[in-house]
Design a protein around this motif. Structure first.
Motif, PDB file in Angstrom:
ATOM      1  N   LYS A 171       0.650  11.658  -6.474  1.00  0.00           N
ATOM      2  CA  LYS A 171       0.435  12.614  -7.756  1.00  0.00           C
ATOM      3  C   LYS A 171       1.171  13.735  -7.547  1.00  0.00           C
ATOM      4  CE  LYS A 171      -4.825  12.283  -6.939  1.00  0.00           C
ATOM      5  NZ  LYS A 171      -6.067  13.194  -6.546  1.00  0.00           N
ATOM      6  N   SER A 172       2.139  13.926  -6.602  1.00  0.00           N
ATOM      7  CA  SER A 172       3.342  14.949  -6.476  1.00  0.00           C
ATOM      8  C   SER A 172       4.839  14.271  -6.521  1.00  0.00           C
ATOM      9  CB  SER A 172       3.058  15.792  -5.472  1.00  0.00           C
ATOM     10  OG  SER A 172       3.070  15.143  -4.307  1.00  0.00           O
ATOM     11  N   GLY A 173       4.654  12.902  -6.353  1.00  0.00           N
ATOM     12  CA  GLY A 173       6.068  12.441  -6.394  1.00  0.00           C
ATOM     13  C   GLY A 173       5.976  10.742  -6.041  1.00  0.00           C
ATOM     14  N   LYS A 174       6.948  10.187  -5.838  1.00  0.00           N
ATOM     15  CA  LYS A 174       7.186   8.911  -5.370  1.00  0.00           C
ATOM     16  C   LYS A 174       8.331   8.417  -4.442  1.00  0.00           C
ATOM     17  CE  LYS A 174       9.782   7.991  -9.746  1.00  0.00           C
ATOM     18  NZ  LYS A 174       9.302   7.053 -11.170  1.00  0.00           N
ATOM     19  N   ALA A 175       8.029   7.421  -3.836  1.00  0.00           N
ATOM     20  CA  ALA A 175       9.009   6.804  -2.820  1.00  0.00           C
ATOM     21  C   ALA A 175      10.096   5.651  -3.451  1.00  0.00           C
ATOM     22  CB  ALA A 175       8.428   6.523  -1.497  1.00  0.00           C
ATOM     23  N   ASP A 176      10.988   5.235  -2.756  1.00  0.00           N
ATOM     24  CA  ASP A 176      11.780   4.345  -3.331  1.00  0.00           C
ATOM     25  C   ASP A 176      11.645   3.033  -2.663  1.00  0.00           C
ATOM     26  OD1 ASP A 176      13.775   6.183  -4.685  1.00  0.00           O
ATOM     27  OD2 ASP A 176      13.889   6.886  -2.750  1.00  0.00           O
ATOM     28  N   CYS A 177      10.919   3.091  -1.656  1.00  0.00           N
ATOM     29  CA  CYS A 177      10.429   1.803  -0.995  1.00  0.00           C
ATOM     30  C   CYS A 177       9.073   2.229  -0.320  1.00  0.00           C
ATOM     31  CB  CYS A 177      11.404   1.427   0.075  1.00  0.00           C
ATOM     32  SG  CYS A 177      10.973  -0.365   0.914  1.00  0.00           S
ATOM     33  N   TYR A 178       8.261   0.925  -0.287  1.00  0.00           N
ATOM     34  CA  TYR A 178       6.778   1.065   0.375  1.00  0.00           C
ATOM     35  C   TYR A 178       6.670  -0.022   1.098  1.00  0.00           C
ATOM     36  CZ  TYR A 178       5.806   4.557  -3.330  1.00  0.00           C
ATOM     37  OH  TYR A 178       5.785   5.511  -4.081  1.00  0.00           O
ATOM     38  N   PHE A 179       6.197   0.145   2.531  1.00  0.00           N
ATOM     39  CA  PHE A 179       5.897  -0.869   3.476  1.00  0.00           C
ATOM     40  C   PHE A 179       4.379  -0.895   3.722  1.00  0.00           C
ATOM     41  CE2 PHE A 179      10.366  -0.465   4.389  1.00  0.00           C
ATOM     42  CZ  PHE A 179      10.801  -1.926   4.651  1.00  0.00           C
ATOM     43  N   LEU A 180       3.585  -1.657   3.066  1.00  0.00           N
ATOM     44  CA  LEU A 180       2.032  -1.894   3.117  1.00  0.00           C
ATOM     45  C   LEU A 180       1.433  -2.859   3.810  1.00  0.00           C
ATOM     46  CD1 LEU A 180       1.655  -1.040  -0.650  1.00  0.00           C
ATOM     47  CD2 LEU A 180       2.055   0.485   1.050  1.00  0.00           C
ATOM     48  N   ASP A 181       0.377  -2.662   4.740  1.00  0.00           N
ATOM     49  CA  ASP A 181      -0.527  -3.518   5.374  1.00  0.00           C
ATOM     50  C   ASP A 181      -1.501  -3.989   4.231  1.00  0.00           C
ATOM     51  OD1 ASP A 181      -1.583  -5.083   7.036  1.00  0.00           O
ATOM     52  OD2 ASP A 181      -2.461  -3.520   8.418  1.00  0.00           O
ATOM     53  N   ILE A 182      -1.685  -5.295   4.383  1.00  0.00           N
ATOM     54  CA  ILE A 182      -2.665  -5.707   3.366  1.00  0.00           C
ATOM     55  C   ILE A 182      -4.153  -5.576   3.759  1.00  0.00           C
ATOM     56  CG2 ILE A 182      -3.736  -7.802   2.618  1.00  0.00           C
ATOM     57  CD1 ILE A 182      -1.171  -9.087   2.023  1.00  0.00           C
ATOM     58  N   ASP A 183      -4.426  -5.669   5.200  1.00  0.00           N
ATOM     59  CA  ASP A 183      -5.747  -5.323   5.864  1.00  0.00           C
ATOM     60  C   ASP A 183      -5.702  -3.746   6.160  1.00  0.00           C
ATOM     61  OD1 ASP A 183      -8.289  -5.113   6.526  1.00  0.00           O
ATOM     62  OD2 ASP A 183      -8.116  -6.657   7.911  1.00  0.00           O
ATOM     63  N   LEU A 184      -6.061  -2.932   5.404  1.00  0.00           N
ATOM     64  CA  LEU A 184      -6.178  -1.390   5.886  1.00  0.00           C
ATOM     65  C   LEU A 184      -7.277  -0.998   6.452  1.00  0.00           C
ATOM     66  CD1 LEU A 184      -4.104  -0.094   2.744  1.00  0.00           C
ATOM     67  CD2 LEU A 184      -3.394  -0.379   5.128  1.00  0.00           C
ATOM     68  N   ASN A 185      -8.410  -1.819   6.765  1.00  0.00           N
ATOM     69  CA  ASN A 185      -9.557  -1.218   7.238  1.00  0.00           C
ATOM     70  C   ASN A 185     -10.147  -0.213   6.523  1.00  0.00           C
ATOM     71  OD1 ASN A 185     -11.799  -1.521   9.279  1.00  0.00           O
ATOM     72  ND2 ASN A 185     -10.816  -0.199  10.709  1.00  0.00           N
ATOM     73  N   HIS A 186     -10.111  -0.525   5.208  1.00  0.00           N
ATOM     74  CA  HIS A 186     -10.662   0.756   4.138  1.00  0.00           C
ATOM     75  C   HIS A 186     -11.104  -0.164   2.885  1.00  0.00           C
ATOM     76  CE1 HIS A 186     -10.052   3.814   1.369  1.00  0.00           C
ATOM     77  NE2 HIS A 186      -9.887   4.701   2.223  1.00  0.00           N
ATOM     78  N   GLU A 187     -11.832   0.635   2.315  1.00  0.00           N
ATOM     79  CA  GLU A 187     -12.518   0.036   1.139  1.00  0.00           C
ATOM     80  C   GLU A 187     -11.279  -0.307   0.158  1.00  0.00           C
ATOM     81  OE1 GLU A 187     -13.243   3.947  -1.254  1.00  0.00           O
ATOM     82  OE2 GLU A 187     -14.897   2.883  -0.774  1.00  0.00           O
ATOM     83  N   MET A 188     -10.016  -0.082   0.301  1.00  0.00           N
ATOM     84  CA  MET A 188      -8.699  -0.258  -0.528  1.00  0.00           C
ATOM     85  C   MET A 188      -8.125  -1.095   0.240  1.00  0.00           C
ATOM     86  SD  MET A 188      -6.025   2.307  -2.410  1.00  0.00           S
ATOM     87  CE  MET A 188      -7.220   2.353  -3.842  1.00  0.00           C
ATOM     88  N   THR A 189      -7.494  -2.339  -0.204  1.00  0.00           N
ATOM     89  CA  THR A 189      -6.762  -3.141   0.507  1.00  0.00           C
ATOM     90  C   THR A 189      -5.228  -2.699   0.087  1.00  0.00           C
ATOM     91  OG1 THR A 189      -6.358  -4.797  -1.267  1.00  0.00           O
ATOM     92  CG2 THR A 189      -8.177  -5.123   0.266  1.00  0.00           C
ATOM     93  N   GLY A 190      -4.178  -3.248   0.779  1.00  0.00           N
ATOM     94  CA  GLY A 190      -2.871  -2.944   0.409  1.00  0.00           C
ATOM     95  C   GLY A 190      -2.544  -3.521  -0.911  1.00  0.00           C
ATOM     96  N   ILE A 191      -3.207  -4.727  -1.096  1.00  0.00           N
ATOM     97  CA  ILE A 191      -2.933  -5.155  -2.642  1.00  0.00           C
ATOM     98  C   ILE A 191      -3.184  -4.184  -3.789  1.00  0.00           C
ATOM     99  CG2 ILE A 191      -3.338  -7.113  -4.263  1.00  0.00           C
ATOM    100  CD1 ILE A 191      -1.565  -7.976  -2.052  1.00  0.00           C
ATOM    101  N   ALA A 192      -4.711  -3.822  -3.418  1.00  0.00           N
ATOM    102  CA  ALA A 192      -5.018  -2.693  -4.583  1.00  0.00           C
ATOM    103  C   ALA A 192      -4.226  -1.474  -4.552  1.00  0.00           C
ATOM    104  CB  ALA A 192      -6.437  -2.336  -4.092  1.00  0.00           C
ATOM    105  N   LEU A 193      -3.851  -1.240  -3.248  1.00  0.00           N
ATOM    106  CA  LEU A 193      -2.841   0.003  -3.408  1.00  0.00           C
ATOM    107  C   LEU A 193      -1.439  -0.062  -3.994  1.00  0.00           C
ATOM    108  CD1 LEU A 193      -2.220   2.849  -2.051  1.00  0.00           C
ATOM    109  CD2 LEU A 193      -1.673   1.860  -0.022  1.00  0.00           C
TER     110      LEU A 193
END
Length: 239
Positions: free
Chosen positions: A48-70
């Motif tokens: 909401k306030s900025g963005k990065a240049d590179c993201y490392f994301l786990d797919i299974d985040l143990n959350h209702e949102m997966t890394g794919i959705a993120l």
């Protein structure tokens, strides 16, 4: 190059973070982990306030949102950032293609030694692409080198260029920041149609001008700063 990590396993999160930070320190290449979290909501707040240049994301985040959705939400706000998925589920790599996420890589975290090696090779490739951004006209970014670090700055964030009192240096005026770097103003006159050489010491972004005092030849910018125009060049600016 700003980096975000989202991994639900705190041990793994720290391992990835340390690997990146150690590499950045050894290479002194300006890489920085700006966010390391196990909660995808933190990443959404960051966006909401900025963005990065590179993201490392786990797919299974143990959350209702997966890394794919993120990753999909990240892509909506940033179509060019590098995105790397880290997971124990190799069979899920096809999802990155289905959702058209343009992932840079897909790293399987089953072996710590191989993970580190793969992380570093992917990190190097992400940095290589990052350095290329400033060379692509369609991206509309200015790439400068200051204090030995590379920075890519959106044209739309530039208010004006000012010749520095220090020989062969330029002061770049952003909304709330000044960056000094080596260069000559004449090399930036034709950088973009919004930039206009209004004085021997200034190049102004026309889209950031609030108003102009033509009598005193003072240019007032949207961020409250001012720069100046010469008697000869103000005519072209007003026109």
């Amino acid at each position: 190059m700003d980096i975000v990590i989202c991994e639900d396993d705190l041990v793994q999160l720290e391992r990835v973070k340390k690997t990146i930070e150690n590499y950045a320190m050894m290479e002194d290449n300006g890489m920085e982990v700006v966010l390391a979290t196990n909660n995808p909501d933190d990443v959404l707040s960051f966006l909401k306030s900025g963005k990065a240049d590179c993201y490392f994301l786990d797919i299974d985040l143990n959350h209702e949102m997966t890394g794919i959705a993120l990753g999909s939400q990240i892509r909506e706000t940033d179509p060019i950032a590098s995105m790397v998925f880290i997971t124990t589920h190799a069979e899920m790599s096809y999802l990155t293609f289905i959702y058209k996420l343009a992932a840079l890589d897909f790293i399987i975290k089953d072996n710590p030694d191989i993970l580190k090696e793969k992380l570093l090779s992917t990190l190097k490739e992400a940095h290589r692409r990052y350095l290329k951004i400033g060379e692509q006209d369609t991206i509309q970014k200015l790439q400068i080198k200051t204090n030995g670090r590379i920075q890519n700055i959106d044209f739309q964030n530039i208010y004006f260029f000012e010749a520095s009192p220090d020989s062969h240096k330029i002061i770049l005026h952003l909304e709330n920041e000044h960056i000094e770097f080596y260069g000559r103003l004449k090399n930036y006159e034709d950088l973009h149609s919004d930039f206009y050489r209004c004085h021997k010491s200034f190049i102004v972004n026309k889209s950031k001008i609030q108003n102009i005092d033509s009598k005193e030849r003072v240019i007032f910018l949207d961020n409250g700063e001012v720069c100046y125009a010469s008697a000869r060049l103000i005519k072209g600016l007003l026109k």
